[in-house]
Design a protein around this motif. Sequence first.
Motif, PDB file in Angstrom:
ATOM      1  N   GLU A  11       8.235  13.863  -8.209  1.00 46.23           N
ATOM      2  CA  GLU A  11       7.763  12.788  -7.508  1.00 46.23           C
ATOM      3  C   GLU A  11       6.798  12.825  -6.627  1.00 46.23           C
ATOM      4  OE1 GLU A  11      11.448   9.658  -8.312  1.00 46.23           O
ATOM      5  OE2 GLU A  11      11.206  10.306  -6.457  1.00 46.23           O
ATOM      6  N   VAL A  12       5.874  12.222  -5.947  1.00 51.12           N
ATOM      7  CA  VAL A  12       5.166  12.301  -4.794  1.00 51.12           C
ATOM      8  C   VAL A  12       5.172  10.741  -4.317  1.00 51.12           C
ATOM      9  CG1 VAL A  12       3.124  11.904  -6.086  1.00 51.12           C
ATOM     10  CG2 VAL A  12       3.145  13.211  -3.968  1.00 51.12           C
ATOM     11  N   LEU A  13       5.085  11.007  -2.808  1.00 50.75           N
ATOM     12  CA  LEU A  13       5.023   9.502  -2.081  1.00 50.75           C
ATOM     13  C   LEU A  13       3.575   9.410  -1.802  1.00 50.75           C
ATOM     14  CD1 LEU A  13       8.138   9.813   0.086  1.00 50.75           C
ATOM     15  CD2 LEU A  13       7.929   8.572  -1.994  1.00 50.75           C
ATOM     16  N   ILE A  14       3.009   8.113  -1.831  1.00 54.93           N
ATOM     17  CA  ILE A  14       1.595   7.883  -1.838  1.00 54.93           C
ATOM     18  C   ILE A  14       1.423   6.531  -0.950  1.00 54.93           C
ATOM     19  CG2 ILE A  14      -0.729   7.339  -2.967  1.00 54.93           C
ATOM     20  CD1 ILE A  14       0.912   8.473  -5.482  1.00 54.93           C
ATOM     21  N   GLY A  15       0.543   6.695  -0.002  1.00 49.61           N
ATOM     22  CA  GLY A  15       0.335   5.338   0.794  1.00 49.61           C
ATOM     23  C   GLY A  15      -0.802   5.428   1.603  1.00 49.61           C
ATOM     24  N   SER A  16      -1.096   4.630   2.638  1.00 57.54           N
ATOM     25  CA  SER A  16      -1.992   4.427   3.795  1.00 57.54           C
ATOM     26  C   SER A  16      -1.801   5.713   4.506  1.00 57.54           C
ATOM     27  CB  SER A  16      -2.123   3.243   4.397  1.00 57.54           C
ATOM     28  OG  SER A  16      -2.326   2.219   3.427  1.00 57.54           O
ATOM     29  N   GLU A  17      -3.119   5.772   5.259  1.00 61.70           N
ATOM     30  CA  GLU A  17      -2.980   6.991   6.449  1.00 61.70           C
ATOM     31  C   GLU A  17      -2.150   6.610   7.524  1.00 61.70           C
ATOM     32  OE1 GLU A  17      -7.203   7.446   7.997  1.00 61.70           O
ATOM     33  OE2 GLU A  17      -7.693   8.880   6.370  1.00 61.70           O
TER      34      GLU A  17
ATOM     35  N   ARG B 148       0.918  -0.984  -0.127  1.00 58.76           N
ATOM     36  CA  ARG B 148       0.018   0.104  -0.016  1.00 58.76           C
ATOM     37  C   ARG B 148       0.909   1.206  -0.025  1.00 58.76           C
ATOM     38  NH1 ARG B 148      -5.092  -0.117   0.405  1.00 58.76           N
ATOM     39  NH2 ARG B 148      -5.479   1.531   1.844  1.00 58.76           N
ATOM     40  N   ARG B 149       1.913   1.369  -0.689  1.00 60.16           N
ATOM     41  CA  ARG B 149       2.871   2.464  -0.715  1.00 60.16           C
ATOM     42  C   ARG B 149       3.100   2.321  -2.351  1.00 60.16           C
ATOM     43  NH1 ARG B 149       6.190   4.441   3.642  1.00 60.16           N
ATOM     44  NH2 ARG B 149       7.346   5.328   1.960  1.00 60.16           N
ATOM     45  N   TYR B 150       3.429   3.485  -2.866  1.00 58.33           N
ATOM     46  CA  TYR B 150       3.428   3.937  -4.388  1.00 58.33           C
ATOM     47  C   TYR B 150       4.153   5.225  -4.335  1.00 58.33           C
ATOM     48  CZ  TYR B 150       0.281   0.207  -5.575  1.00 58.33           C
ATOM     49  OH  TYR B 150      -0.415  -0.958  -5.678  1.00 58.33           O
ATOM     50  N   THR B 151       4.895   5.344  -5.378  1.00 58.17           N
ATOM     51  CA  THR B 151       5.736   6.560  -5.663  1.00 58.17           C
ATOM     52  C   THR B 151       4.873   7.076  -7.103  1.00 58.17           C
ATOM     53  OG1 THR B 151       7.414   6.221  -4.408  1.00 58.17           O
ATOM     54  CG2 THR B 151       7.745   7.867  -6.352  1.00 58.17           C
ATOM     55  N   GLY B 152       4.426   8.264  -7.102  1.00 58.68           N
ATOM     56  CA  GLY B 152       3.818   8.900  -8.375  1.00 58.68           C
ATOM     57  C   GLY B 152       4.995   9.751  -8.880  1.00 58.68           C
ATOM     58  N   HIS B 153       4.868   9.483 -10.308  1.00 61.66           N
ATOM     59  CA  HIS B 153       6.175  10.190 -11.047  1.00 61.66           C
ATOM     60  C   HIS B 153       5.265  11.132 -12.194  1.00 61.66           C
ATOM     61  CE1 HIS B 153       9.145   7.727  -9.452  1.00 61.66           C
ATOM     62  NE2 HIS B 153       8.076   6.616  -9.653  1.00 61.66           N
ATOM     63  N   SER B 154       6.028  12.173 -12.790  1.00 60.32           N
ATOM     64  CA  SER B 154       5.719  12.715 -13.808  1.00 60.32           C
ATOM     65  C   SER B 154       6.784  12.599 -14.969  1.00 60.32           C
ATOM     66  CB  SER B 154       5.337  14.114 -13.569  1.00 60.32           C
ATOM     67  OG  SER B 154       6.532  15.167 -13.623  1.00 60.32           O
ATOM     68  N   SER B 155       6.834  12.880 -16.188  1.00 60.20           N
ATOM     69  CA  SER B 155       7.753  12.906 -17.041  1.00 60.20           C
ATOM     70  C   SER B 155       8.536  14.090 -16.971  1.00 60.20           C
ATOM     71  CB  SER B 155       7.305  12.602 -18.521  1.00 60.20           C
ATOM     72  OG  SER B 155       6.428  13.640 -18.843  1.00 60.20           O
ATOM     73  N   ARG B 156       8.243  15.086 -16.086  1.00 59.40           N
ATOM     74  CA  ARG B 156       9.041  16.304 -15.865  1.00 59.40           C
ATOM     75  C   ARG B 156       9.999  16.218 -14.691  1.00 59.40           C
ATOM     76  NH1 ARG B 156       3.778  18.327 -15.788  1.00 59.40           N
ATOM     77  NH2 ARG B 156       4.494  19.437 -13.829  1.00 59.40           N
ATOM     78  N   GLY B 157      10.087  15.005 -14.041  1.00 58.31           N
ATOM     79  CA  GLY B 157      10.924  14.652 -12.987  1.00 58.31           C
ATOM     80  C   GLY B 157      10.453  14.962 -11.736  1.00 58.31           C
TER      81      GLY B 157
END
Length: 154
Positions: free
Chosen positions: A41-47, A30-39
Motif C-alpha cells: 500500500e502507498v498513501l497518495i494525495g496533494s502536496e 484528493r486522498r487515495y491509497t494505492g494497492h497491489s495484489s501482493r499486499g
Amino acid sequence: MASQARTAQTTTNAPAAAPTTLWVERTGTRRYTGHSSRGAEVLIGSENVEGVFTPGELLKIALAACTGMSSDFPLSNRLGDTYDATIRVSGAADRENEVYPELDEVLELDLSELDDAARERLLVTVQRAIDKVCTVGRTLKAGTTVKLSFQVDA
C-alpha cells in the motif's frame, strides 16, 4: 525431402505467476491509497497533505528505484552485496502544460577503493545496464500510450 521448420520452445516446471493487480481507492478529498495484489500500500494525495506522496513524486521514485534495481547486479558484482547507494531524483513540473519536462537523477556511490580506470569501466557498465533494463526510464524516454476507459454503474 521437405524441410522442417524448427521452433524453440521454452518449458518451465514452475507455474506462471499471476500478474500483479494495481488499483487506487479514494479515501478523502484528493486522498487515495494505492494497492497491489501482493499486499503493498502507498498513501497518495496533494502536496499540502502530510504523510502522502503526490502522483508526480511516485513517478520520480519509480524512476529512481528502477535505476537502483537496474544497477544492482553490476554494482554488487564489483563492490559486494553490502554496497551503499542513494539515487536522488528531481525535476520541476511545468504547471502550464502539466508535464515534467526534465527529470534529473544522481546515483551516489562510494567508489574510492577503485582506481580511475576501474571506476570508469564500472560506471560505463552501470549506465549500460540502466539503459538496457530500467523499464521506467525506457518508458519515459520513449513515451507511451495511455488508454483510459470507464466502468460506470448506471
